[in-house]
Every structure is written in C-alpha cells, then in structure tokens.
Design a protein around this motif. Structure first.
Motif: not given
Length: 117
Positions: A60, A62, A84, A86-87, A100-102, A108, A110
């Motif tokens: 995704v 960011p 969460e 994400v990466l 990456f975090v939500r 998202v 970065n």
C-alpha cells in the motif's frame, strides 16, 4: 524518540502537474525516485510534500511519512501498543529504515529513519 519531520504523501499519477502547482507556492523538487517525488520549501527545508504513484516495496502507499531519530524504538513502541503493523521494519535500498503502521483513523503512516554510513 524525537520527530524530525512530517510529510503528507499525495497519491497521484500527475507528478509533473503537482511539481508545477506546488512550484507556484515556492516549493522545489528535492528528491525524485520515479515513483515518488518530494518538494520542499527552500526557506524551510523540513516543510515538504511528497507525491507518489505507488510504493516501490510495500503493498500500500502511505498517507503520510514521519521521520524519527530512532526508528527501531518507534517500531517497538508501536508493536507493544498493539497497533496494526502494515509493513514490518525493513531497510530500503534508497537509504531509509522504515515500517508502516495504521493509525486509529485507518490511515497508513510510514515511520522512517535515515541510515547513516
């Protein structure tokens, strides 16, 4: 851990149009990897906007980037909080270490640090 800068990431295929538009406000291109370009204010170099068509190594793109002085510490704080991821934390070929975090609103983020030689 200290925040060094926050950069909104605009997802768009129209990089040239964004370059011209933000140029009208005094921004200059300071980085261009083809898939992401960053524009900064010459008088306030940390005032930046990035335009990206996609993310080169992530599933995704960011919504924003936050540069911190200790990305490993930031990663541990986020993991321990239950946020969460994400990466996962990784080193990129263009000289940053990032993950990456939500955020609670679903965006998202970065989170990155520049690697030093």
């Amino acid at each position: 851990m200290a925040v060094r800068r926050v950069v909104p990431n605009i997802q768009s295929e129209a990089a040239q149009e964004h370059r011209e538009f933000y140029g009208l406000l005094g921004f200059e291109e300071v980085m261009n990897h083809g898939w992401i370009a960053t524009f900064a204010s010459p008088s306030q170099p940390n005032a930046q906007i990035s335009v990206m068509s996609h993310d080169k190594t992530a599933p995704v793109a960011p919504d924003m980037s936050i540069e911190v002085d200790d990305v490993d510490a930031a990663y541990e704080v986020m993991r321990e909080s239950g946020a969460e991821i994400v990466l996962p934390l990784q080193d990129e070929e263009w000289g940053v270490r990032r993950f990456f975090v939500r955020d609670p609103g679903g965006r998202v983020v970065n989170v990155l640090g520049h690697r030093h030689a």
